[in-house]
Scaffold this active site. Structure first.
Site, PDB file in Angstrom:
ATOM      1  N   ARG A  31       0.856  -1.189   0.000  1.00  0.00           N
ATOM      2  CA  ARG A  31       0.000   0.000   0.000  1.00  0.00           C
ATOM      3  C   ARG A  31       0.884   1.227   0.000  1.00  0.00           C
ATOM      4  NH1 ARG A  31      -5.095  -1.791   2.432  1.00  0.00           N
ATOM      5  NH2 ARG A  31      -5.993  -2.794   0.614  1.00  0.00           N
ATOM      6  N   GLU A  36       0.201  -8.087  -6.650  1.00  0.00           N
ATOM      7  CA  GLU A  36      -1.070  -8.542  -7.222  1.00  0.00           C
ATOM      8  C   GLU A  36      -1.001  -9.988  -7.677  1.00  0.00           C
ATOM      9  OE1 GLU A  36      -3.802  -7.226  -6.906  1.00  0.00           O
ATOM     10  OE2 GLU A  36      -3.237  -5.231  -6.258  1.00  0.00           O
ATOM     11  N   TYR A  75      -8.296  -9.190 -14.245  1.00  0.00           N
ATOM     12  CA  TYR A  75      -8.148  -8.626 -12.910  1.00  0.00           C
ATOM     13  C   TYR A  75      -6.821  -7.899 -12.771  1.00  0.00           C
ATOM     14  CZ  TYR A  75      -6.784  -7.985  -8.175  1.00  0.00           C
ATOM     15  OH  TYR A  75      -6.312  -7.390  -7.055  1.00  0.00           O
ATOM     16  N   ASP A  90     -12.329  -8.998  -8.494  1.00  0.00           N
ATOM     17  CA  ASP A  90     -11.831 -10.221  -7.867  1.00  0.00           C
ATOM     18  C   ASP A  90     -12.963 -10.854  -7.063  1.00  0.00           C
ATOM     19  OD1 ASP A  90     -12.139  -8.513  -5.750  1.00  0.00           O
ATOM     20  OD2 ASP A  90     -10.367  -9.246  -4.703  1.00  0.00           O
TER      21      ASP A  90
END
Length: 372
Positions: free
Chosen positions: A49, A61, A144, A162
């Site tokens: 983050r 990811e 995604y 997702d």
DNA sequence: AAAACGGGGCC
DNA sequence: GGCCCAGTTTT
């Protein structure tokens, strides 16, 4: 009947036309504001983050695909220390990448990520493509990952749907059909897309924040079991909550059953070293190191590897997503020409260089050797 | 549309 | 013991 499509809401597939279609299928502005405010206050602090490096975002990811945050936390930093850049990942031997991936599962992800890194070095100047279409063309990058990486790294107005988003939207809109159905997926896809476009158009927040907010809500509030609706910022607008069926959604379809296979696993020891073999490049645990193993009774080890089975060390059961191993590990002696492989010190097998499926055998072998 | 593809936490 | 997780690819 349900085939009277004229009367259905085009957005949520509800029995009656409803307010869904205002905003062109996007969630209404107050809903978006509520979720974004909640996210700013409640987002978990995670290593990826606030990350700005597209490569590091991409790695997070891929690791997070079908994988718990907790499992990724243990390996993310270590992986990036070992492969700090696209170039470093591209030039590493595949075996090194697979070792760094050991325990995360779905090893094809690691192989594809490295293949993609090599394409980036060769064709994109060693950078993560900022063009969604170029990025989508890379190995292992599906819809995604395109949306997640391109929105978080480049503020692209693309959705990232997702499992969390499927659940959140299934409940918010009260989609009663299973998301396995194409029509339901189209609804979810459309709402996600229109919403992220609205966030971008109105410059509410970076699009990556919006996509992550939707996922974070699914992780913290709109959980698969026992959703915390009382603390959910979207509760006032949630149709499933209003109807008391939140926990029953999304509806899942029955999963195929897993075949069970008997597996003989060889523990061949020589000079305090253990024989390990590279698994075939395709199929289960492709390309990873493993103990010699073959389907069938212990005797198959002799024909398959030239290893004669002796004492049984342990039996265990390992459950994969689509099959089950009923495994037994046998102390073996080499009778023919030794199989192609490597002899590793036992300690090397215990340092997370190995897929978890063999762990009971390694443990039993360690116990057996420690107490002669 | 369904299956292949890991591993682990949770109830 | 089954469910499900910040999915993608192949069949």
């Amino acid at each position: 009947m349900s085939n009277d499509r004229q009367a259905r809401c085009a957005v949520c597939l509800g029995a009656q036309p409803c307010g869904c279609a205002e905003n062109g299928g996007a969630l209404a502005l107050p809903v978006r504001e509520a979720l974004l405010s909640w996210y700013l206050e409640h987002a978990r602090s995670l290593p990826w983050r606030g990350e700005l490096d597209p490569y590091r975002i991409w790695v997070s990811e891929v690791m997070l695909q079908q994988t718990r945050v907790g499992a990724v936390l243990e390996r993310y930093e270590r992986f990036l220390e070992r492969f700090p850049s696209l170039a470093a990942l591209a030039r590493a031997p595949e075996s090194a990448v697979l070792e760094a991936w050991a325990g995360l599962g779905y090893y094809r992800r690691a192989q594809k990520l490295q293949q993609a890194a090599r394409v980036c070095v060769q064709r994109h100047g060693g950078q993560v493509p900022a063009d969604p279409r170029a990025f989508a063309a890379l190995p292992g990058v599906g819809s995604y990952t395109v949306g997640a990486v391109q929105s978080i790294a480049f503020d692209a107005p693309l959705p990232a749907v997702d499992g969390n988003v499927i659940r959140v939207l299934s409940r918010l809109l009260c989609l009663e059909q299973p998301p396995a159905k194409a029509a339901v997926r189209r609804v979810i896809e459309r709402v996600a897309r229109c919403s992220v476009e609205a966030v971008a158009r109105e410059q509410q927040r970076p699009t990556g924040d919006w996509n992550q907010a939707l996922m974070e809500l699914g992780a913290q509030r709109c959980t698969p079991r026992a959703p915390r609706c009382e603390a959910c910022p979207l509760a006032p607008w949630c149709r499933a909550r209003a109807r008391g069926c939140a926990e029953a959604l999304p509806r899942r379809t029955a999963r195929a059953e897993r075949p069970e296979v008997a597996l003989a696993v060889a523990c061949a020891v020589r000079d305090a070293r253990v024989l390990v073999v590279r698994r075939p490049p395709g199929g289960l645990l492709a390309g990873t190191w493993g103990l010699p193993a073959a389907a069938g009774p212990p005797e198959v080890l002799e024909s398959a590897f030239g290893l004669r089975p002796g004492r049984e060390l342990v039996r265990w059961r390992h459950v994969f997503s689509h099959r089950v191993w009923n495994a037994r590990a046998l102390l073996c002696t080499v009778v023919g020409t030794p199989p192609r492989g490597a002899w590793w010190p036992l300690a090397e097998l215990r340092t997370e260089r190995f897929p978890s499926a063999f762990r009971p055998a390694v443990q039993a072998l360690a116990d057996a050797l420690a107490v002669p």
